[in-house]
Scaffold this active site. Structure first.
Site, PDB file in Angstrom:
ATOM      1  N   GLY A 144     -61.974  18.265  19.633  1.00  0.00           N
ATOM      2  CA  GLY A 144     -62.253  19.620  19.198  1.00  0.00           C
ATOM      3  C   GLY A 144     -63.526  20.105  19.850  1.00  0.00           C
TER       4      GLY A 144
ATOM      5  N   HIS B 185     -65.292  18.816  10.689  1.00  0.00           N
ATOM      6  CA  HIS B 185     -66.298  18.518  11.711  1.00  0.00           C
ATOM      7  C   HIS B 185     -66.583  19.758  12.563  1.00  0.00           C
ATOM      8  CE1 HIS B 185     -68.101  15.842  14.956  1.00  0.00           C
ATOM      9  NE2 HIS B 185     -67.934  17.000  15.581  1.00  0.00           N
ATOM     10  N   GLU B 186     -65.509  20.397  13.040  1.00  0.00           N
ATOM     11  CA  GLU B 186     -65.706  21.547  13.935  1.00  0.00           C
ATOM     12  C   GLU B 186     -66.350  22.715  13.212  1.00  0.00           C
ATOM     13  OE1 GLU B 186     -65.593  21.118  16.989  1.00  0.00           O
ATOM     14  OE2 GLU B 186     -64.623  19.170  16.818  1.00  0.00           O
TER      15      GLU B 186
ATOM     16  N   GLN C 113     -71.322  24.894  20.735  1.00  0.00           N
ATOM     17  CA  GLN C 113     -71.572  23.751  21.618  1.00  0.00           C
ATOM     18  C   GLN C 113     -71.657  24.150  23.080  1.00  0.00           C
ATOM     19  OE1 GLN C 113     -68.302  21.235  19.659  1.00  0.00           O
ATOM     20  NE2 GLN C 113     -69.759  19.682  20.313  1.00  0.00           N
TER      21      GLN C 113
ATOM     22  N   HIS D 273     -70.069  22.758  12.857  1.00  0.00           N
ATOM     23  CA  HIS D 273     -70.851  23.245  14.003  1.00  0.00           C
ATOM     24  C   HIS D 273     -71.226  24.720  13.830  1.00  0.00           C
ATOM     25  CE1 HIS D 273     -70.904  19.911  16.834  1.00  0.00           C
ATOM     26  NE2 HIS D 273     -69.630  19.681  16.627  1.00  0.00           N
TER      27      HIS D 273
ATOM     28  N   CYS E  30     -68.769  13.042  18.623  1.00  0.00           N
ATOM     29  CA  CYS E  30     -69.010  14.461  18.898  1.00  0.00           C
ATOM     30  C   CYS E  30     -69.459  14.593  20.341  1.00  0.00           C
ATOM     31  CB  CYS E  30     -70.086  14.991  17.959  1.00  0.00           C
ATOM     32  SG  CYS E  30     -70.462  16.734  18.214  1.00  0.00           S
ATOM     33  N   LEU E  31     -68.917  15.577  21.033  1.00  0.00           N
ATOM     34  CA  LEU E  31     -69.291  15.765  22.430  1.00  0.00           C
ATOM     35  C   LEU E  31     -70.768  16.149  22.579  1.00  0.00           C
ATOM     36  CD1 LEU E  31     -66.080  17.604  23.656  1.00  0.00           C
ATOM     37  CD2 LEU E  31     -66.691  15.202  24.006  1.00  0.00           C
TER      38      LEU E  31
HETATM   39 NI    NI Z   1     -68.721  17.901  17.305  1.00  0.00          NI
END
Ligand code: NI
Length: 179
Positions: free
Chosen positions: A47, A143-144, A52, A147, A101-102
């Site tokens: 995701g 999670h997304e 981000q 952000h 997480c990226l």
């Molecule tokens: Ni993330």
């Protein structure tokens, strides 16, 4: 196709509270979604949230329609564009599960999340989304959407003995991990 730079933890831009999208089905929004999909695919992400890539708007994407090499054992989550999301926990049950997480490359941690949620919002055309989900799907959405509130998964953790570098934590597993 544009793969955008992903901001990493420690960057204050990841801590902002994102405002809502006010106009749907615009060239600007479609371009953002295209860049987000390209960026997520290039990173094998499960995701990605707009903040981000330094776009301060309530836009997240998740799902791949295929098995994700970063999460080979995870169930398939349908590819989704979710804008201005609202999450409601359906009961008090909380589950622990591994997340990455990226924006926190190379690491994983166990995070408690609501097991069953309803989420609503809109796609990029302004069509309503209303789903009731559980398990990994529910985890990815939480999670997304975190952000969009300036929260990275470590802030949700309660057991830091289950936090570390992916290559160390999972050294016995053949996980493809590019980050
Ligand atoms: Ni993330």
């Amino acid at each position: 196709m544009t793969v955008r730079e992903i901001l990493k933890m420690g960057d204050p831009r990841l801590l902002r509270i994102a405002p809502k999208v006010m106009a749907f089905d615009t060239d600007e929004l479609h371009l953002l979604i295209t860049d987000m999909l390209d960026t997520m695919a290039a990173a094998n992400g499960a995701g990605l949230a707009a903040p981000q890539i330094d776009v301060d708007l309530q836009v997240v994407i998740f799902g791949t329609n295929t098995v994700n090499p970063r999460y080979p054992d995870a169930p398939v989550v349908p590819r989704t564009v979710l804008i201005n999301p609202l999450i409601t926990a359906l009961d008090a049950k909380v589950e622990n599960g591994w997340e990455g997480c990226l924006s926190v490359p190379g690491m994983r941690g166990v995070v408690p999340r609501h097991a069953r949620i309803r989420y609503t919002g809109f796609d990029q055309y302004g069509d309503a989304i209303d789903r009731t989900v559980d398990g990994f799907h529910a985890r990815v959405v939480q999670h997304e959407c975190d952000h969009l509130m300036g929260k990275l998964y470590p802030i949700r953790m309660t057991d830091f003995t289950k936090f570390g570098f992916t290559e160390v934590l999972f050294s016995n597993l053949n996980i493809l991990d590019d980050d």
